[in-house]
Design a protein around this motif. Structure first.
Motif, short mmCIF file in Angstrom:
data_model
loop_
_atom_site.label_atom_id
_atom_site.label_comp_id
_atom_site.label_asym_id
_atom_site.label_seq_id
_atom_site.Cartn_x
_atom_site.Cartn_y
_atom_site.Cartn_z
N VAL A 8 57.05 32.59 54.46
CA VAL A 8 57.22 31.33 53.71
C VAL A 8 56.01 31.17 52.80
N ASP A 10 54.89 32.38 48.48
CA ASP A 10 54.57 33.58 47.70
C ASP A 10 53.27 33.37 46.93
N ILE A 12 48.98 33.92 47.21
CA ILE A 12 48.27 35.18 47.47
C ILE A 12 48.35 35.55 48.96
N ALA A 13 48.37 34.56 49.85
CA ALA A 13 48.44 34.88 51.29
C ALA A 13 49.80 35.48 51.63
N GLY A 14 50.88 34.80 51.24
CA GLY A 14 52.22 35.28 51.58
C GLY A 14 52.53 36.61 50.91
N VAL A 44 43.84 30.98 40.71
CA VAL A 44 42.48 30.71 40.24
C VAL A 44 42.45 30.71 38.71
N VAL A 80 62.02 25.96 52.13
CA VAL A 80 62.27 25.99 53.58
C VAL A 80 62.07 24.57 54.09
N PHE A 127 46.51 19.13 40.03
CA PHE A 127 46.39 20.48 39.48
C PHE A 127 46.50 21.49 40.61
N LEU A 154 37.67 21.37 42.67
CA LEU A 154 38.85 21.32 41.81
C LEU A 154 38.71 20.23 40.75
N ALA A 274 48.96 32.21 57.52
CA ALA A 274 47.95 32.82 56.64
C ALA A 274 47.67 31.90 55.46
N TRP A 294 40.59 31.85 47.41
CA TRP A 294 41.43 32.99 47.06
C TRP A 294 41.13 34.19 47.96
N ALA A 297 42.37 33.61 51.52
CA ALA A 297 43.84 33.61 51.63
C ALA A 297 44.36 35.05 51.54
N TYR A 321 33.09 31.57 47.28
CA TYR A 321 33.80 30.80 46.25
C TYR A 321 32.88 30.75 45.04
N ASN A 322 33.37 31.13 43.88
CA ASN A 322 32.52 31.16 42.68
C ASN A 322 33.16 30.42 41.52
#
Ligand SMILES: Cc1cc2nc3c(=O)[nH]c(=O)nc-3n(C[C@H](O)[C@H](O)[C@H](O)COP(=O)(O)OP(=O)(O)OC[C@H]3O[C@@H](n4cnc5c(N)ncnc54)[C@H](O)[C@@H]3O)c2cc1C
Length: 416
Positions: A8, A10, A12-14, A44, A80, A127, A154, A274, A294, A297, A321-322
């Motif tokens: 479930v 799509d 980067i993790a999925g 990102v 889902v 966002f 963010l 994930a 990112w 994940a 994280y950058n």
């Protein structure tokens, strides 16, 4: 018969989970379900697209061909609504059901809105998705003045996106500085100057009270102190609500996110989690942890995929994280929380803050040349008491191996 792996999300993790299963199993049946209309893109980089600095196709990562060639079934625009773990099915919005043998839940989060009067007016953006980036870019190009709210990782993206679209931007913060969990005022001042150079004005000590509207569109922000800031575009980044609704009636245990062990296994057999939504046991920090990044994940997607393919893999990860909005980098490594800290400002664009917990290095925030991130990561991974070496760790350059040797911890680091 081959096992059916359902994923479930799509993001980067999925997507990484699906690709990892395929790499390790030729005959697995793999289905990825996403409620977005596009296959995997780089979340990102949507800020670069919104800034007007890159085109949409540069943000895309997978095309439909990729899924076909990888023999992964992709269900776009499909939500889902329920995971029924006892029957091992996911229920889709149209009422149809999909049976799974193994499930990875990688549904991420949804930005919170400010529950203020006028908060749903047209022109107030959150966002997260490529569709948000398209709306923001188009609206910002037509806007003269903007307000960004949310003094975190963010919120700063929204403020910079507005400014780079030539919007006269005010960035409203409740406290006296940007990212107050991560930085002292000395560190924030460097970022504030970077923001000013891009055309963003920081407005401190102001708490949003209500949005002013005209004809259903945002026209301004009034703060608790009575200050009114006119705007024709606004952006809000005040955290995420994790997308837990489909598992709420299942046996999958949840907290703020989906609870897992260090192998990303949920409380239910054959179900993993994930990405951002995962609240996992962190074996480096020895606590239950969540990351919103990112790299994390992606690494979680890989670990979950390996476990689903039968290759037992523990998720051991020090997060990074950058941010690259400025001529100098802003970065973090590990956690931004601790019970002791130490910091140094080296120049008008160089700063480092170290966070320690029970004497161990827990994390750091870096501004300027962030190459030291890799060395700090090794010290965090080594899980050694080193607060007494804080001054040394604040030196501009050093090697983790030398510090660990001084601590007599080289052996421990290798086996940790
Ligand atoms: C503008 C922006 C800038 C960022 N900048 C950085 C950065 O500089 N560095 C960094 O490390 N991180 C950054 N991040 C954060 C990073 O992108 C995320 O941590 C990461 O993408 C999370 O991936 P994920 O796969 O866990 O979740 P997501 O990418 O959120 O993917 C989850 C997917 O599941 C889908 N989904 C949710 N519910 C359902 C459902 N019921 N049915 C079907 N599909 C569903 C969602 O629509 C989504 O496509 C940024 C994020 C944004 C939005």
């Amino acid at each position: 018969m081959s096992e059916h792996h359902v994923i479930v999300g799509d993001g980067i993790a999925g997507a990484t989970c699906a690709v990892t299963i395929r790499k390790n199993s030729d005959d697995a049946r793999i289905t990825v379900i996403t409620n977005e209309e596009e296959p995997l893109y780089n979340r990102v980089k949507i800020k670069d697209f919104a800034k007007g600095k890159t085109e949409e196709q540069k943000v895309m990562m997978h095309d439909l061909d990729f899924y076909e060639k990888s023999d992964i079934e992709l269900m776009l625009g499909t939500t889902v609504v329920k995971v029924e773990d006892e029957r091992k099915v996911v229920v889709l919005e149209n009422g149809s059901e999909l049976k799974y043998d193994k499930l990875c839940y990688a549904a991420g989060g949804t930005p919170r809105r400010l529950g203020l009067q006028g908060g749903d007016a047209e022109g107030i953006h959150t966002f997260w998705k490529l569709s948000d980036a398209r709306r923001i870019r188009e609206h910002a190009q037509q806007s003269k003045s903007g307000v960004a709210i949310g003094a975190g990782l963010l919120g700063i993206d929204i403020a910079v996106v507005f400014a780079l679209n030539d919007v006269d931007t005010k960035y409203v913060m409740r406290g006296n500085r940007w990212w107050r969990e991560g930085l002292s005022k000395a560190g924030s001042e460097i970022v504030e100057r970077g923001l000013a150079d891009l055309g963003v004005e920081c407005v401190f000590f102001e708490t949003p009270k209500r949005f002013l509207t005209e004809g259903g569109k945002v026209a301004g922000l009034e703060t608790e102190s009575g200050k009114v800031i006119d705007c024709d575009i606004a952006g809000v980044a005040v955290g995420l609500n994790f997308n837990l609704a489909p598992v709420q009636d299942s046996n999958i245990k949840t907290g703020e996110g989906i609870l897992t062990d260090s192998y990303l296994r949920t409380s239910v057999p054959d179900v993993w989690a994930a990405g951002d939504i995962t609240q996992y046991f962190d074996v480096i920090q020895d606590r239950i942890n969540m990351n919103g990044s990112w790299v994390s994940a992606k690494a979680q997607g890989e670990a979950a995929g390996l476990n689903m393919a039968g290759i037992e893999t523990e998720f051991r990860h020090v997060d990074t994280y950058n941010i690259n909005h400025f001529p100098f980098m802003v970065g973090s490594v590990g956690s931004i929380y601790g019970d002791q800290d130490a910091e140094r400002k080296y120049s008008e664009t160089e700063y480092r803050r170290l966070l320690f917990k029970q004497g161990r290095l827990n994390g750091a925030v870096l501004i300027g040349n962030i190459a030291i991130q890799a060395q700090l990561k090794k010290i965090i991974e080594a899980k050694v008491e080193c607060y007494h070496l804080a001054e040394k760790l604040l030196e501009p350059k050093w090697k983790a191996e030398d510090v660990l040797e001084e601590l007599g911890a080289t052996e421990k680091a290798q086996t940790a």
